[in-house]
Design a protein around this motif. Structure first.
Motif, PDB file in Angstrom:
ATOM      1  N   ALA A   1       0.831  -1.206   0.000  1.00  0.00           N
ATOM      2  CA  ALA A   1       0.000   0.000   0.000  1.00  0.00           C
ATOM      3  C   ALA A   1       0.866   1.257   0.000  1.00  0.00           C
ATOM      4  O   ALA A   1       0.370   2.351   0.259  1.00  0.00           O
ATOM      5  CB  ALA A   1      -0.929  -0.010   1.214  1.00  0.00           C
TER       6      ALA A   1
ATOM      7  N   SER B   1       0.656   3.601   3.005  1.00  0.00           N
ATOM      8  CA  SER B   1      -0.569   4.352   3.277  1.00  0.00           C
ATOM      9  C   SER B   1      -1.400   3.634   4.340  1.00  0.00           C
ATOM     10  O   SER B   1      -1.986   2.575   4.084  1.00  0.00           O
ATOM     11  CB  SER B   1      -1.399   4.508   2.003  1.00  0.00           C
ATOM     12  OG  SER B   1      -2.694   4.996   2.312  1.00  0.00           O
TER      13      SER B   1
ATOM     14  N   LYS C   1      -4.147   4.656   5.545  1.00  0.00           N
ATOM     15  CA  LYS C   1      -5.553   4.754   5.130  1.00  0.00           C
ATOM     16  C   LYS C   1      -5.909   3.584   4.214  1.00  0.00           C
ATOM     17  O   LYS C   1      -6.959   2.957   4.370  1.00  0.00           O
ATOM     18  CB  LYS C   1      -5.791   6.086   4.421  1.00  0.00           C
ATOM     19  CG  LYS C   1      -7.230   6.336   4.068  1.00  0.00           C
ATOM     20  CD  LYS C   1      -7.403   7.715   3.455  1.00  0.00           C
ATOM     21  CE  LYS C   1      -8.854   7.946   3.072  1.00  0.00           C
ATOM     22  NZ  LYS C   1      -9.064   9.262   2.481  1.00  0.00           N
ATOM     23  N   GLU C   2      -5.012   3.271   3.284  1.00  0.00           N
ATOM     24  CA  GLU C   2      -5.262   2.150   2.367  1.00  0.00           C
ATOM     25  C   GLU C   2      -5.241   0.815   3.121  1.00  0.00           C
ATOM     26  O   GLU C   2      -6.068  -0.066   2.867  1.00  0.00           O
ATOM     27  CB  GLU C   2      -4.217   2.137   1.247  1.00  0.00           C
ATOM     28  CG  GLU C   2      -4.557   1.182   0.138  1.00  0.00           C
ATOM     29  CD  GLU C   2      -3.628   1.303  -1.057  1.00  0.00           C
ATOM     30  OE1 GLU C   2      -3.340   0.258  -1.674  1.00  0.00           O
ATOM     31  OE2 GLU C   2      -3.185   2.427  -1.370  1.00  0.00           O
TER      32      GLU C   2
END
Length: 100
Positions: free
Chosen positions: A27, A30, A32-33
């Motif tokens: 990711a 990230s 958030k991902e």
């Protein structure tokens, strides 16, 4: 054929930790991902990463007593609360000082 040498800190990680690291890398770092991949909130993933960092830091400490490292790993893995871990470590150090 090359022989793979796994660093000590990495050998201390469980399969779930390695899977998290892989997802984090894929990711591109990230959080958030990663939260989306796991279906959890960003703070949950942040907490998971913080605990993983603690595990790695514990694994990197050379010369630390194996007993103390074990107690710290148990606390980081939520197998033992931090207050109890502190008590056990302090008592162990006290015993060692009395012996030495």
């Amino acid at each position: 054929m090359a022989i793979e040498v796994v660093p000590e800190w990495m050998a201390q990680l469980d399969d779930e930790d390695v899977s998290f690291i892989k997802k984090f890398i894929l990711a591109s770092g990230s959080l958030k991902e990663v939260a989306g991949v796991y279906g959890v909130t960003y703070p949950t993933v942040r907490l998971r990463l913080d605990r993983l960092i603690q595990k790695i830091e514990i694994g990197e400490r050379e010369g630390e007593e194996p007993y103390i490292a074990l107690i710290k790993r148990l606390a980081v893995n939520d197998k033992l609360d931090f207050d109890t871990a502190k008590i056990l470590i302090n008592e162990y150090k006290k015993q060692k000082n009395e012996e030495g």
